[in-house]
Enzyme design. Structure first.
Site, PDB file in Angstrom:
ATOM      1  CB  SER A  17      10.002   2.960   2.304  1.00  0.00           C
ATOM      2  OG  SER A  17       9.895   3.931   1.286  1.00  0.00           O
ATOM      3  NE  ARG A  44       4.846  -5.723   1.723  1.00  0.00           N
ATOM      4  CZ  ARG A  44       5.448  -4.986   0.772  1.00  0.00           C
ATOM      5  NH1 ARG A  44       4.792  -4.030   0.142  1.00  0.00           N
ATOM      6  NH2 ARG A  44       6.700  -5.212   0.450  1.00  0.00           N
ATOM      7  CG  HIS A  47       5.824   0.372   2.763  1.00  0.00           C
ATOM      8  ND1 HIS A  47       5.069   0.014   1.673  1.00  0.00           N
ATOM      9  CD2 HIS A  47       6.856   1.087   2.288  1.00  0.00           C
ATOM     10  CE1 HIS A  47       5.645   0.491   0.583  1.00  0.00           C
ATOM     11  NE2 HIS A  47       6.731   1.139   0.918  1.00  0.00           N
TER      12      HIS A  47
END
Lengths: 213, 213
Positions: A17, A44, A47
């Site tokens: 990812s 992040r 994500h």
């Protein structure tokens, strides 16, 4: 239909990812001049949301990430205005440095006081958070009123946070409260605009904590 | 800076936010022909994310909301693959109908079994969830592998959910797993595409629960 699904080993999903995010950031020309620590935060957030707008919207005050990492390593506590963020922050990894996560939203005393004073529970929680001993990181994922109260507390000399993570989400005073906190003169990471949320607050905390190990 | 902030009474913030969302949906011509129950879900997803893409991306199977409301009133349990979603769902309001929220992600047995079988903890959790007695709503906010395992369990006749909320977020098999669950032949609410998350899963659950009161 099942044949369209490609099996990926559980332990490889996150790395894959992150690689896709990096590739697409570059393809979109949205890969800015972040420090490695800032980039870990940006990545992040994307994500956790699949929302590339965070690449443009995340604001970092100078040296905010470095200050935060030092604070975490020094045992800083994280105070948040949402139970969901408190639930999502990796408390085990934080406790390695002796920091704890605090959320006072469920405290009946907070509810009573908020009602009596005609302010939000989140604002009252920031006052409680200011009383926590030791270094403090505030992670605001829900209420702009929490950011506004924090701004006032800083102005009144009642708290000196190591970092403010200012990522409330919504439509009423959200944009304004974030711009206010950018002017507060303390290290901050802010998702400018309307977007944010408890998931983003937790993602930023975790991106910082993971860099300390 | 503070003068740019307009004071809004705490109890009026949500209503004002919802009014702004409705106004902007109409201005963007993104106000689709939802049933009132579907619209309550759409609006709460936008409220929790400030992301108007959900207006276009949320898919409802025919009658899914009505089926879910009946199930909740009948005491349906909610099984989720994320602790953050479990934290965000209004358990007090759900318990009025005797439903509970279940999340098995922290169970050490789940971790052991996932490791031994080389699958995700989320997939194992769906197996555990299938064993919960009574009516079941599955709310998947994190892992596409949970949706894939649910699809298989349904095909194998091992579970018959009242509703699947399919809103994992991410980059690996996320889009595909959602399209798969739309084909599973059970009532579902799905955020097509990459976006979703534990906040969206909790928002959808709450939008349903609040309609039952």
């Amino acid at each position: 239909m099942l044949e369209k699904i490609q099996f990926v080993k559980p332990e490889e999903i996150e790395a894959r990812s992150m690689a896709i995010i990096e590739e697409e950031l570059k393809a979109k020309n949205a890969f800015h001049r972040w420090s490695p620590g800032e980039y870990a935060v940006v990545r992040r957030c994307i994500h956790t949301s699949a929302d590339f707008e965070y690449a443009d919207q995340l604001y970092f005050s100078d040296g905010a990430v470095e200050t935060a990492l030092r604070a975490i390593k020094d045992g800083a506590h994280i105070i948040t205005d949402t139970k969901m963020a408190a639930s999502g922050i990796n408390k085990k990894r934080l406790s390695v440095f002796e920091g704890q996560v605090h959320c006072f939203m469920d405290d009946p005393q907070v509810a009573r006081e908020a009602k009596a004073r005609g302010i939000t529970r989140s604002a009252v929680c920031m006052e409680g958070g200011s009383q926590v001993e030791g270094k403090k990181i505030f992670a605001v994922g829900n209420a702009p009123t929490a950011l506004i109260r924090l701004y006032e507390l800083i102005r009144e000399g009642k708290v000196q946070p190591e970092l403010i993570i200012g990522v409330p989400v919504g439509f009423v005073n959200v944009v304004e409260s974030k711009e206010l906190i950018i002017q507060a003169g303390v290290p901050c990471i802010v998702a400018r605009g309307r977007k944010g949320g408890s998931n983003i607050a937790a993602a930023i905390c975790n991106a910082l904590i993971y860099q300390c190990s």
